[in-house]
Design a protein around this motif. Sequence first.
Motif, mmCIF file in Angstrom:
data_model
loop_
_atom_site.group_PDB
_atom_site.id
_atom_site.type_symbol
_atom_site.label_atom_id
_atom_site.label_comp_id
_atom_site.label_asym_id
_atom_site.label_seq_id
_atom_site.Cartn_x
_atom_site.Cartn_y
_atom_site.Cartn_z
ATOM 1 N N GLN A 90 2.374 -4.644 21.581
ATOM 2 C CA GLN A 90 2.082 -4.641 23.136
ATOM 3 C C GLN A 90 1.474 -3.330 23.518
ATOM 4 O O GLN A 90 2.001 -2.180 22.963
ATOM 5 N N ASP A 92 0.732 -1.117 27.055
ATOM 6 C CA ASP A 92 1.734 -1.176 28.318
ATOM 7 C C ASP A 92 1.181 -1.995 29.417
ATOM 8 O O ASP A 92 2.267 -2.547 30.200
ATOM 9 N N ARG A 95 2.766 -5.366 28.154
ATOM 10 C CA ARG A 95 4.059 -5.293 28.555
ATOM 11 C C ARG A 95 4.613 -5.616 29.630
ATOM 12 O O ARG A 95 5.679 -6.207 30.096
ATOM 13 N N MET A 98 4.332 -9.151 30.432
ATOM 14 C CA MET A 98 5.456 -9.899 29.790
ATOM 15 C C MET A 98 6.785 -9.848 30.350
ATOM 16 O O MET A 98 7.406 -10.638 30.322
ATOM 17 N N GLU A 99 7.195 -8.555 30.709
ATOM 18 C CA GLU A 99 8.478 -8.206 31.336
ATOM 19 C C GLU A 99 8.777 -9.059 32.579
ATOM 20 O O GLU A 99 9.976 -9.412 32.872
#
Lengths: 131, 514
Positions: A90, A92, A95, A98-99
Amino acid sequence: MKFKTILCIEDDRFIGEMYVRTLKKAGYEIDWVVDGNDGLIAARNKPYDVILLDVMLPERRGTEILDALRGGKEDLIPKTRVIVLTNFQQDDESRMAMEKHADAYLIKAEITPKKLVSVIEKLEGQAEAQP
Amino acid sequence: MEVNKTPKLASQFWPEFIKRKIILVILTQITISALAALALTTTGVFYIDSVVMWLIILGFLTLNITSDILILLSATSPTKDLMSAIVNVSGERTVLTPPNPNRAEYEKTGFRDALQTIYKLSANKEEGDSEKAEEKLKKQVSNLTGALDMTICGFIALDSDRNVVYANKSAPAKTDSNGKKNVDLIFNGTDTLDSWLDTCQENAVHDEHIWLRVPDRLPNEEGRRFFDVLASYQKSSNIETVLTLIDKTKSYSVDEENLDFISFAAHELRGPITVIRGYLDVLEDELADVLKDDQTELFRRLIVSSNRLSGYIDNILNTSRYDRRHLKMHLAEDTVMDIYDTISDDMKLRAGAQNRLLTINIPDDLPTIAADRGSIGEVLGNLIDNAIKYSNEGGLVSVNAKVNGDFVDISVIDNGIGMPESVVSQLFQKFYRSHRSRETVAGSGIGLYISKAIVESHGGKISVRSEDGHGSTFTVSLPIYATVADKLKVDDNSNEGLISEGNGWIKNHSMYRS
């Protein structure tokens, strides 16, 4: 809470069969679909404990499925743990995206079937610890 | 000869002149009066001692002198005013106020025009001078800015408040909605222009700094350019900082395409590796009872090799990201033991398969460190892999950790072939492989390069001590978490609640959902 049902959305036959074989042995009930549309339908029709989600899928990408399930006002699968499985590392931005919606993001090449079982058990442990 | 005679000033002329004329008038009148007295006494009109005659003579003398001086002053008054006007426009220092041409009497006599002519002449001259100088300056400035705009180099000048005072055409400067110009560059990580200027303004009188490959836009944005940035700082001058920017877009974008290809290829390779590692993992259990001892050994070699292959692909991907300035560390509080645990099984297997003895001495009471677990795992994996490669059959490889000031030192020690000093200095270069290793050991030469990059991105150091023929010690120093915790909390808290798992992560729900 012990997890029982798992949905595997994975288009690579070798990898899909590998997960099915291992997870069945570990005692889970596992449904396996190979394209994104079927994956989204399956995820909405049955409350799975865990979804294993590939990103590069035919018809509908994993990120779109995730967005359809959790991107709206209401989380359509609040009790499900979503594990994104991909070989793309990933940046940033993805990421952060997705988080928000996924419960784990794993690199397939690093996660052998045994490790996958241990990750699912870890998530089980967390679920049990919750009131 | 009068060598040292100082030149007479115009202002000195008038007082001298009028003084001499007055003396002349007085002497002339005295002479005339004396002649009159002589005539009166010799003709017998008066006796020489007649008081009356002397009184009359003295009376006329006074009257004449006074009237002559008055006439003299009045007759020369235009000359005096002209002189004083000339003195004033000549630029000499004087206490006299210049005569005002608009005085009523000047207007009546027409002298006003004469005075104004003098003032006008001088005014024209001055005006012409300053206009010419200004024009010349303007031309010089426009020549200079024109030349600077023609160069492919960017120049930006900043004042002590970091405002853009000047930026030429090639410079990446953007005007914001308030009409203020800003430096338009995206620096990677913590090594930014602002952070450098912070240190400069605090500590330095003069400093210089270079950044390479700094983009002005995000990836995928149109017209993205890359610059090498050279900065000079000089305290408290009007312009405090000058940036010289060299547009390297052409040379770097070629790299970018190549690296994109590398990263794409590496991702593709991960597909088959997933299957190989996965099925080996499945079969290891299922065949455990069937395989004979020597077959188990062969099977173990398969697992070790596929694990190493996976590690090398991580190296390649991270190198490609690092070279494109995309390598990001997600630092979190961690322990050396927990990090080592993530690679422990793999390392044991590797050492065993290649017949090396691996010993781990990591004390339980070490302070926690700030680390990206996956990346430091990769670094330790690389160092242990090297130690195994460059040591002898049956050799000892040990991993030790200890506190060293604000850092925790992790050392990987082997008693292998070591290396001469000449090799040590080049060891961390990309694609560097020693003469000997090229002949005897397989490898790509990027393991140490990316390890160094990862460690330095942690604010740590990597070093090596080696003696030819007597083994090597690689030491990684990583900051103790407590020493950097404050900074990490400010910079980035996106890792809170995530447990890292290799290059991925698992959400920690006991922190996330209630």
